[in-house]
Design a protein around this motif. Structure first.
Motif, PDB file in Angstrom:
ATOM      1  N   GLY A   1       0.788  -1.224   0.000  1.00 35.59           N
ATOM      2  CA  GLY A   1       0.000   0.000   0.000  1.00 35.59           C
ATOM      3  C   GLY A   1       0.820   1.274   0.000  1.00 35.59           C
ATOM      4  O   GLY A   1       0.263   2.378  -0.074  1.00 35.59           O
ATOM      5  N   VAL A   2       2.138   1.171   0.078  1.00 39.53           N
ATOM      6  CA  VAL A   2       3.001   2.363   0.077  1.00 39.53           C
ATOM      7  C   VAL A   2       2.964   3.009  -1.303  1.00 39.53           C
ATOM      8  O   VAL A   2       3.235   2.352  -2.313  1.00 39.53           O
ATOM      9  CB  VAL A   2       4.447   1.988   0.456  1.00 39.53           C
ATOM     10  N   THR A   3       2.641   4.298  -1.354  1.00 33.11           N
ATOM     11  CA  THR A   3       2.551   5.017  -2.620  1.00 33.11           C
ATOM     12  C   THR A   3       3.856   5.740  -2.926  1.00 33.11           C
ATOM     13  O   THR A   3       4.695   5.959  -2.042  1.00 33.11           O
ATOM     14  CB  THR A   3       1.420   6.043  -2.601  1.00 33.11           C
ATOM     15  N   TYR A   4       4.005   6.151  -4.175  1.00 29.83           N
ATOM     16  CA  TYR A   4       5.185   6.931  -4.565  1.00 29.83           C
ATOM     17  C   TYR A   4       5.274   8.223  -3.767  1.00 29.83           C
ATOM     18  O   TYR A   4       6.344   8.613  -3.298  1.00 29.83           O
ATOM     19  CB  TYR A   4       5.133   7.241  -6.064  1.00 29.83           C
ATOM     20  N   GLU A   5       4.140   8.896  -3.612  1.00 31.45           N
ATOM     21  CA  GLU A   5       4.130  10.155  -2.870  1.00 31.45           C
ATOM     22  C   GLU A   5       4.533   9.932  -1.417  1.00 31.45           C
ATOM     23  O   GLU A   5       5.367  10.669  -0.863  1.00 31.45           O
ATOM     24  CB  GLU A   5       2.740  10.784  -2.940  1.00 31.45           C
ATOM     25  N   GLN A   6       3.965   8.919  -0.782  1.00 32.14           N
ATOM     26  CA  GLN A   6       4.273   8.613   0.615  1.00 32.14           C
ATOM     27  C   GLN A   6       5.742   8.246   0.785  1.00 32.14           C
ATOM     28  O   GLN A   6       6.410   8.739   1.709  1.00 32.14           O
ATOM     29  CB  GLN A   6       3.394   7.460   1.085  1.00 32.14           C
ATOM     30  N   PHE A   7       6.261   7.404  -0.080  1.00 34.44           N
ATOM     31  CA  PHE A   7       7.631   6.916   0.033  1.00 34.44           C
ATOM     32  C   PHE A   7       8.623   8.055  -0.163  1.00 34.44           C
ATOM     33  O   PHE A   7       9.574   8.224   0.610  1.00 34.44           O
ATOM     34  CB  PHE A   7       7.864   5.821  -1.003  1.00 34.44           C
ATOM     35  N   ASN A   8       8.404   8.862  -1.192  1.00 29.12           N
ATOM     36  CA  ASN A   8       9.288   9.997  -1.444  1.00 29.12           C
ATOM     37  C   ASN A   8       9.294  10.954  -0.263  1.00 29.12           C
ATOM     38  O   ASN A   8      10.358  11.406   0.187  1.00 29.12           O
ATOM     39  CB  ASN A   8       8.844  10.728  -2.715  1.00 29.12           C
ATOM     40  N   ALA A   9       8.100  11.260   0.260  1.00 26.25           N
ATOM     41  CA  ALA A   9       8.005  12.185   1.398  1.00 26.25           C
ATOM     42  C   ALA A   9       8.707  11.612   2.628  1.00 26.25           C
ATOM     43  O   ALA A   9       9.381  12.345   3.374  1.00 26.25           O
ATOM     44  CB  ALA A   9       6.537  12.477   1.705  1.00 26.25           C
ATOM     45  N   TYR A  10       8.563  10.318   2.851  1.00 27.15           N
ATOM     46  CA  TYR A  10       9.192   9.676   4.014  1.00 27.15           C
ATOM     47  C   TYR A  10      10.715   9.765   3.921  1.00 27.15           C
ATOM     48  O   TYR A  10      11.387  10.111   4.909  1.00 27.15           O
ATOM     49  CB  TYR A  10       8.742   8.219   4.087  1.00 27.15           C
ATOM     50  N   LEU A  11      11.266   9.456   2.767  1.00 25.68           N
ATOM     51  CA  LEU A  11      12.723   9.489   2.613  1.00 25.68           C
ATOM     52  C   LEU A  11      13.262  10.897   2.822  1.00 25.68           C
ATOM     53  O   LEU A  11      14.277  11.107   3.502  1.00 25.68           O
ATOM     54  CB  LEU A  11      13.111   8.976   1.221  1.00 25.68           C
ATOM     55  N   ARG A  12      12.588  11.870   2.248  1.00 25.96           N
ATOM     56  CA  ARG A  12      13.089  13.254   2.320  1.00 25.96           C
ATOM     57  C   ARG A  12      12.882  13.870   3.703  1.00 25.96           C
ATOM     58  O   ARG A  12      13.753  14.572   4.212  1.00 25.96           O
ATOM     59  CB  ARG A  12      12.446  14.096   1.215  1.00 25.96           C
TER      60      ARG A  12
END
Length: 557
Positions: A121-132
């Protein structure tokens, strides 16, 4: 599949069992919910009998066991945004659609070895925001599709992104899979907790991770994914080819650059109509609203928006010295045949300020367009291109699905399937040579025209030797005749592809029946594996043309 088909809900007994495991809020059986999750942009439809939202691997196991006990099919989906290929549709009515969006945990990020462990369920938007937001100097590769799409779901479909990490399945390593009998296996290692589970892709013994992609042999509930270390320097580039006579030399140049390692991104080379679908809608233009654009109309729109017959976007990454050298090599190879423009992180804020000022001041806008030799609308896309090539997702490019939509495009909550857009993806993959590409595309363009559609093609460099010619049939879903013609065009494209001894790199529901038409021995092999792993034919029967062998008992609803 019958567009008008309806199917009764699951029995009260099954519904109660599912609610006991998942909670009533995570089991949907109302007609409104079933209608919502039985939609796609393609002109084929089936109706589900229930929609469930498990929140953990244990809950996935429980749902699979309930379905197996009652002999009802389960169709898993990560986020249900696989537009143009089938989204959450099953082949037949009456399935339980399983959406894994609640399983959205980022379980681990290992910065030293540049990988993470995530749920579907991890989205591109969520993953990018989490890393940054957590300061990790790592990038996730994304697609130019929805920012709300599933990172893992796209990889399991073997989708393609933008950066050197754009082979999404190629960068999965170590899977947790729920099998059709409810067993849980950890593929890629000999035992759970193995130190190299997410660093050594092949494991030991037979390599099995691949059989759980583009298949129906299990439900992937967790995966390791390799991430791109943030480079010291990065430039995006846009390349425009205004004289189509140069295209063969451009293909030769890009192939040489890719084979020698100068270009290692998933280059996107698009024709003018692709650009048009991002910039405008047919209803906004003073052109006939039926049939394909004439050459004169297309030429006029090119001049209006300042776009080239063909354009390309990509990125270069490395140390400052490496990026400087790559820029020099790209200029030397490509400048004789078109216009090459580089954008750095330092230049981007200036471009964004110029765009903002130009929208506010008509005179400044005119000067900007003269200087840039293109329209402000085209220039406006540059920041989105630059950001997506460093893993920052956007909904900007999903605009293409609304080109034939009869209403203004939504600004928020972009969802072409729910909005009733018509879009079918067709994705053949070709050897990356001029002899293969241009004659084939000429034939495809004629087929589009004969069936009354504009020719949309984006060439994605899968690897230095193969290119995906991604085509979109964009149609008005409210027009029955246009909808019918879209199906006929798709059938013609499939037939022509087979005549040319080609195959799709990724296929939608609409082509699964004939996927192994020319390879009956492969179909039988897939059927043997399916029968062995899924004797009750529970998980997505028929997905990617994989079904039990004909002498095996079919699913008994």
């Amino acid at each position: 599949m019958d567009n008008s088909a309806t199917q009764a809900n699951i029995s009260e007994e099954i519904a109660n069992e599912l609610c006991a495991v998942l909670g009533t809020d995570n089991v949907c059986t109302s007609p409104e919910d079933l209608d919502r999750y039985s939609r796609c942009t393609i002109p084929w439809q089936s109706r589900c009998a229930a929609v469930v939202f498990p929140g953990s691997t244990d809950e996935v196991v429980s749902v699979v066991r309930i379905a197996s006990r009652h002999r009802i099919a389960v169709w898993p989906s990560s986020k249900g945004r696989n537009w143009g290929y089938g989204t959450t549709l099953a082949i037949e009515d009456g399935a339980i659609v399983m959406i894994l969006e609640r399983m959205n945990r980022i379980l681990e990020v290992n910065e030293e070895l540049a990988y993470a462990v995530i749920e579907p369920g991890v989205t591109y938007e969520q993953f990018n925001a989490y890393l940054r937001s957590n300061g990790f100097k790592l990038w996730v590769d994304c697609t130019d599709g929805s920012a709300q799409g599933s990172v893992m779901g796209n990889a399991i479909e073997r989708g393609v992104g933008e950066t050197p990490y754009g082979d999404h399945f190629g960068n999965l390593c170590g899977l947790e899979v729920v099998l059709p009998d409810g067993d849980l296996v950890h593929v890629g290692g000999t035992r759970k907790g193995l130190k190299t589970w997410h660093t050594h892709k092949w494991g030991v013994g037979p390599y099995l991770e691949g059989i759980f992609t583009q298949s129906n042999l299990g439900i992937v509930t967790q995966a390791g994914i390799w991430l791109m270390p943030k480079p010291e320097s990065y430039n995006s580039f846009v390349y425009e080819v205004r004289d189509e006579r140069h295209l063969p030399k451009v293909v030769d140049a890009f192939r040489h650059l890719a084979l020698t390692g100068v270009v290692n991104t998933k280059l996107h080379m698009i024709n003018d109509f692709v650009s048009m679908t991002i910039l405008t809608q047919r209803i906004n233009e003073k052109v006939p609203q039926e049939g394909p654009l004439t050459d004169a109309d297309l030429d006029a729109l090119r001049r209006k928006y300042g776009i080239s017959p063909w354009s390309c976007a990509g990125g270069i990454y490395g140390t400052r010295e490496q990026v400087k050298l790559q820029r020099s090599l790209l200029r030397k190879a490509l400048s004789p045949y078109g216009r090459l423009i580089f954008v750095s992180n330092g230049l981007l804020p200036y471009i964004e300020r110029v765009i903002n000022w130009s929208w506010k001041n008509p005179i400044y806008r005119k000067l900007t367009e003269i200087a840039a030799r293109t329209s402000l609308l085209v220039l406006e896309s540059a920041p989105y291109v630059h950001k997506i090539l460093q893993g920052i997702p956007t909904e900007f490019f999903v605009k293409h699905a609304y080109y034939r939509y009869r209403h203004p495009r939504p600004q928020n909550d972009v969802h072409p399937a729910h909005d009733g857009c018509g879009l079918i993806w067709f994705a053949p993959i070709l050897p990356f040579t001029n002899d293969n590409i241009w004659p084939y595309l000429d034939t495809c363009k004629k087929l589009f025209t004969e069936h009354g559609f504009d020719f949309y093609v984006a060439m994605l460099l899968m690897n230095p030797r193969s290119v995906i010619c991604l085509m979109a049939i964009i149609f008005d879903k409210d027009d029955p005749d246009e909808t019918t013609r879209s199906k006929h065009l798709y059938a013609s494209l499939l037939a022509n592809m087979r005549e040319n001894h080609l195959q799709q790199y990724r296929a939608g529901l609409q082509s699964w029946d004939d996927l192994f038409k020319d390879a009956p021995e492969l179909k039988r092999l897939n059927g043997k594996i399916k029968t062995a792993l899924d004797p009750n034919n529970i998980i997505a029967p028929g997905h990617y043309g994989i079904s039990q062998n004909e002498n095996d008992a079919p699913l008994d609803h």
